[in-house]
Write a protein that holds these residues in place. Structure first.
Motif, short mmCIF file in Angstrom:
data_model
loop_
_atom_site.label_atom_id
_atom_site.label_comp_id
_atom_site.label_asym_id
_atom_site.label_seq_id
_atom_site.Cartn_x
_atom_site.Cartn_y
_atom_site.Cartn_z
N ALA A 55 0.81 -1.22 0.00
CA ALA A 55 0.00 0.00 0.00
C ALA A 55 0.84 1.28 0.00
O ALA A 55 0.55 2.21 -0.77
N PRO A 56 1.91 1.38 0.82
CA PRO A 56 2.68 2.62 0.80
C PRO A 56 3.37 2.90 -0.54
O PRO A 56 3.57 4.06 -0.90
N VAL A 57 3.71 1.85 -1.26
CA VAL A 57 4.34 2.05 -2.57
C VAL A 57 3.33 2.69 -3.52
O VAL A 57 3.64 3.68 -4.21
N GLY A 58 2.11 2.17 -3.51
CA GLY A 58 1.07 2.76 -4.35
C GLY A 58 0.77 4.20 -3.97
O GLY A 58 0.63 5.06 -4.85
N ARG A 59 0.71 4.47 -2.66
CA ARG A 59 0.46 5.85 -2.22
C ARG A 59 1.60 6.77 -2.64
O ARG A 59 1.37 7.89 -3.11
N ALA A 60 2.83 6.32 -2.50
CA ALA A 60 3.99 7.15 -2.88
C ALA A 60 3.96 7.47 -4.37
O ALA A 60 4.27 8.59 -4.77
N LEU A 61 3.58 6.50 -5.19
CA LEU A 61 3.55 6.74 -6.63
C LEU A 61 2.44 7.69 -7.03
O LEU A 61 2.46 8.25 -8.13
N GLY A 62 1.47 7.89 -6.15
CA GLY A 62 0.40 8.84 -6.41
C GLY A 62 0.73 10.27 -6.01
O GLY A 62 -0.02 11.19 -6.31
N LEU A 63 1.86 10.46 -5.34
CA LEU A 63 2.27 11.81 -4.94
C LEU A 63 2.75 12.60 -6.15
O LEU A 63 3.26 12.01 -7.12
N PRO A 64 2.64 13.92 -6.09
CA PRO A 64 3.24 14.72 -7.16
C PRO A 64 4.75 14.43 -7.22
O PRO A 64 5.39 14.26 -6.19
N ARG A 65 5.29 14.38 -8.40
CA ARG A 65 6.70 14.02 -8.58
C ARG A 65 7.62 14.95 -7.78
O ARG A 65 8.65 14.52 -7.28
N ASP A 66 7.23 16.23 -7.64
CA ASP A 66 8.12 17.15 -6.92
C ASP A 66 8.18 16.88 -5.41
O ASP A 66 8.98 17.47 -4.71
N ARG A 67 7.36 15.94 -4.93
CA ARG A 67 7.43 15.56 -3.52
C ARG A 67 8.32 14.33 -3.31
O ARG A 67 8.52 13.90 -2.19
#
Length: 177
Positions: A55-67
């Motif tokens: 789940a955290p991998v999926g959430r991280a990939l949903g963040l704006p790239r600049d984050r």
């Protein structure tokens, strides 16, 4: 599993993994699925560990790239076999799940399998929004393996899911022998 590397191959492999791992855990007898404890993980523990790891991998990939941290490439992203070897090496040193990655399975078998499938659905959707160049351009932190390119994290995730399924299969076969 083949050796995925491109974004399209990773998306396909996530779908295959979701089907194979989900079907395996769904097919276990309910008593067998829950048999275990915090010291000797049950299949339910393994599946919940995958849920809280994916789940955290999926959430991280949903963040704006600049984050996300940009990757300073000193070498190309490692391949699937290289990520397998890296993880196996870490396990050989005694690395174990800890903190938020320790399982605490709540719910029944069907709910856990559905939760597992949902995490890989969400991850696949997020990966589809990435191109191959960006998979190598950004990093994610793994608690035991350190900074990995996004591609490496996805390859690790694929192997990690297969590793737990095979481990449960082997243990189940030994118990039934």
């Amino acid at each position: 599993m083949s050796e995925p590397f491109t974004q399209a191959e990773i998306v396909a492999a996530l779908g295959q993994t979701q089907e194979e791992v989900g079907a395996y855990f769904a097919g276990l007898a309910p008593g067998q699925f829950m048999h275990g404890n915090a010291e000797t993980w049950s299949p339910a523990h393994h599946l919940h560990h995958l849920i809280v790891s994916n789940a955290p991998v999926g959430r991280a990939l949903g963040l704006p790239r600049d984050r996300l941290p940009a990757r300073i490439a000193t070498q190309p992203s490692r391949s699937y076999p290289e990520m397998q070897a890296l993880y196996r090496g870490a396990l050989a040193t005694g690395v174990k799940a800890s903190g938020r990655f320790l399982p605490d399975p709540q719910g029944n078998q069907a709910e856990l399998v559905a939760g597992y499938r949902q995490t890989l659905d969400a991850l696949r959707v997020q990966v589809q929004g990435w191109n191959d160049a960006d998979l190598d351009a950004y990093t994610l932190a793994h608690p035991a393996l350190g900074l990995l390119s996004v591609r490496e994290m996805l390859l690790f995730t694929l192997y990690h899911n297969a590793h737990h399924r095979v481990g449960v299969q082997n243990r189940t076969q030994m118990e039934n022998a």
